[in-house]
Design a protein around this motif. Structure first.
Motif, PDB file in Angstrom:
ATOM      1  N   GLY A  47      -1.575  -6.728 -11.117  1.00 30.88           N
ATOM      2  CA  GLY A  47      -2.876  -6.187 -11.669  1.00 30.88           C
ATOM      3  C   GLY A  47      -3.074  -5.055 -11.002  1.00 30.88           C
ATOM      4  N   TYR A  48      -1.663  -4.582 -10.083  1.00 28.52           N
ATOM      5  CA  TYR A  48      -2.472  -3.217  -9.219  1.00 28.52           C
ATOM      6  C   TYR A  48      -2.255  -2.528  -9.853  1.00 28.52           C
ATOM      7  CZ  TYR A  48      -3.562  -7.119  -5.158  1.00 28.52           C
ATOM      8  OH  TYR A  48      -4.085  -7.830  -4.246  1.00 28.52           O
ATOM      9  N   ARG A  90       0.735  -1.768  -0.156  1.00 29.56           N
ATOM     10  CA  ARG A  90      -0.420  -0.185  -0.257  1.00 29.56           C
ATOM     11  C   ARG A  90       1.230   1.375  -0.144  1.00 29.56           C
ATOM     12  NH1 ARG A  90      -2.808  -3.323   2.736  1.00 29.56           N
ATOM     13  NH2 ARG A  90      -5.227  -3.574   2.061  1.00 29.56           N
ATOM     14  N   ARG A  91       1.623   1.239   0.625  1.00 29.05           N
ATOM     15  CA  ARG A  91       3.119   2.392   1.186  1.00 29.05           C
ATOM     16  C   ARG A  91       3.177   2.631  -0.018  1.00 29.05           C
ATOM     17  NH1 ARG A  91       6.446   0.817   6.309  1.00 29.05           N
ATOM     18  NH2 ARG A  91       7.228   2.950   4.883  1.00 29.05           N
ATOM     19  N   LEU A  92       3.552   1.462  -0.691  1.00 27.50           N
ATOM     20  CA  LEU A  92       4.738   1.759  -2.176  1.00 27.50           C
ATOM     21  C   LEU A  92       3.897   1.775  -3.550  1.00 27.50           C
ATOM     22  CD1 LEU A  92       6.736   0.915  -3.788  1.00 27.50           C
ATOM     23  CD2 LEU A  92       6.681  -1.998  -3.831  1.00 27.50           C
ATOM     24  N   LEU A  93       2.565   1.433  -3.348  1.00 28.32           N
ATOM     25  CA  LEU A  93       1.728   2.417  -4.355  1.00 28.32           C
ATOM     26  C   LEU A  93       1.165   3.913  -3.611  1.00 28.32           C
ATOM     27  CD1 LEU A  93      -1.416  -0.772  -4.480  1.00 28.32           C
ATOM     28  CD2 LEU A  93       0.428   0.281  -6.567  1.00 28.32           C
ATOM     29  N   ASP A  94       0.905   4.230  -3.245  1.00 25.16           N
ATOM     30  CA  ASP A  94       1.210   5.379  -2.840  1.00 25.16           C
ATOM     31  C   ASP A  94       2.633   6.349  -3.390  1.00 25.16           C
ATOM     32  OD1 ASP A  94      -1.706   5.694  -1.190  1.00 25.16           O
ATOM     33  OD2 ASP A  94      -0.255   5.216   0.569  1.00 25.16           O
ATOM     34  N   TYR A  95       3.169   5.992  -3.383  1.00 27.55           N
ATOM     35  CA  TYR A  95       4.648   6.775  -2.984  1.00 27.55           C
ATOM     36  C   TYR A  95       4.974   6.780  -5.107  1.00 27.55           C
ATOM     37  CZ  TYR A  95       6.746   6.562   1.720  1.00 27.55           C
ATOM     38  OH  TYR A  95       6.964   6.705   3.138  1.00 27.55           O
ATOM     39  N   LEU A  96       3.830   4.844  -5.221  1.00 27.03           N
ATOM     40  CA  LEU A  96       4.487   5.452  -6.747  1.00 27.03           C
ATOM     41  C   LEU A  96       3.322   5.872  -7.261  1.00 27.03           C
ATOM     42  CD1 LEU A  96       5.286   1.961  -7.641  1.00 27.03           C
ATOM     43  CD2 LEU A  96       6.566   3.875  -8.031  1.00 27.03           C
ATOM     44  N   LYS A 106      12.857   4.564   1.863  1.00 25.04           N
ATOM     45  CA  LYS A 106      11.423   4.905   2.256  1.00 25.04           C
ATOM     46  C   LYS A 106      10.662   4.119   3.207  1.00 25.04           C
ATOM     47  CE  LYS A 106      10.304   9.016  -0.870  1.00 25.04           C
ATOM     48  NZ  LYS A 106       9.190  10.105  -1.909  1.00 25.04           N
ATOM     49  N   LEU A 107      11.427   2.892   2.057  1.00 23.89           N
ATOM     50  CA  LEU A 107      10.550   2.041   2.565  1.00 23.89           C
ATOM     51  C   LEU A 107      10.812   0.842   3.739  1.00 23.89           C
ATOM     52  CD1 LEU A 107       8.563   0.633  -0.272  1.00 23.89           C
ATOM     53  CD2 LEU A 107       7.366   1.620   1.241  1.00 23.89           C
ATOM     54  N   ASN A 108      12.389   1.360   3.311  1.00 22.16           N
ATOM     55  CA  ASN A 108      13.065   0.466   4.938  1.00 22.16           C
ATOM     56  C   ASN A 108      13.135  -1.220   4.681  1.00 22.16           C
ATOM     57  OD1 ASN A 108      15.182   0.261   6.533  1.00 22.16           O
ATOM     58  ND2 ASN A 108      13.942  -0.497   8.524  1.00 22.16           N
ATOM     59  N   THR A 145      -4.844  11.842  -9.771  1.00 22.08           N
ATOM     60  CA  THR A 145      -6.051  10.503 -10.269  1.00 22.08           C
ATOM     61  C   THR A 145      -4.952   9.501  -8.676  1.00 22.08           C
ATOM     62  OG1 THR A 145      -2.590  10.646 -10.973  1.00 22.08           O
ATOM     63  CG2 THR A 145      -4.678  11.749 -12.759  1.00 22.08           C
ATOM     64  N   ALA A 146      -4.335   9.497  -7.625  1.00 18.51           N
ATOM     65  CA  ALA A 146      -4.302   8.551  -6.981  1.00 18.51           C
ATOM     66  C   ALA A 146      -5.640   8.130  -6.640  1.00 18.51           C
ATOM     67  CB  ALA A 146      -3.578   9.657  -5.366  1.00 18.51           C
ATOM     68  N   ILE A 147      -5.136   7.016  -6.070  1.00 19.76           N
ATOM     69  CA  ILE A 147      -6.219   6.452  -5.256  1.00 19.76           C
ATOM     70  C   ILE A 147      -6.185   5.821  -3.737  1.00 19.76           C
ATOM     71  CG2 ILE A 147      -7.602   4.283  -5.176  1.00 19.76           C
ATOM     72  CD1 ILE A 147      -7.455   3.699  -8.210  1.00 19.76           C
TER      73      ILE A 147
END
Length: 152
Positions: free
Chosen positions: A47-48, A8-14, A28-30, A148-150
């Motif tokens: 597919g995420y 989830r955090r990775l997708l937020d950053y991306l 950022k994610l250690n 555009t961010a979910i």
């Protein structure tokens, strides 16, 4: 696939900036750079992540006039629906098209240069599609929020 808090955090950053390096993301994610790379590949494979895009400044490319068009079809037969969707998908000014419930059948998001270009779009493109019963257009005065961010 296990989808966890790190994903989830990775997708937020991306979603904030997909051009960040794996090294930046690993800090950022250690996590190790390899672990970040593998997680991104897994998210793509599962597919995420649908793809990566560049968001263009619409003012700088003369497409700052935003309109939303409600469309009502004459009939709701499968032929009319399929034909309308196929034709509207090929109109470059239409950025988004949604089949909706309520008084209208479709909602279109249209980007053009100005009111003159919108009129030309309506007359030469949209109204040439058969089976449209009526349209109702609204114009954006001010864009209060656009993302555009979910949110995860």
């Amino acid at each position: 696939m296990v989808f966890d808090d790190i994903d989830r955090r990775l997708l937020d950053y991306l979603q904030i900036d997909s051009k960040q390096t794996n090294k930046e993301l690993s800090n950022k994610l250690n996590l190790s750079v390899t672990a970040v790379y593998e997680r991104i590949k897994k998210l793509e494979r599962e597919g995420y992540i649908d793809g990566y895009v560049a968001l263009v400044n619409k003012e700088l490319v003369d497409k700052a006039f935003v309109a939303f068009c409600h469309i009502k079809l004459i009939q709701h037969s499968q032929d009319y629906v399929v034909k309308f969707e196929k034709e509207v998908a090929n109109i470059s000014e239409v950025l988004e098209c949604y089949h909706i419930s309520g008084d209208y059948d479709y909602l279109l998001k249209v980007l053009v240069k100005d009111m003159q270009a919108f009129r030309e779009f309506m007359v030469k493109k949209l109204t040439t599609i058969n089976h449209i019963g009526s349209t109702h257009s609204m114009f954006v005065i001010n864009e209060v929020k656009h993302t555009t961010a979910i949110n995860m």
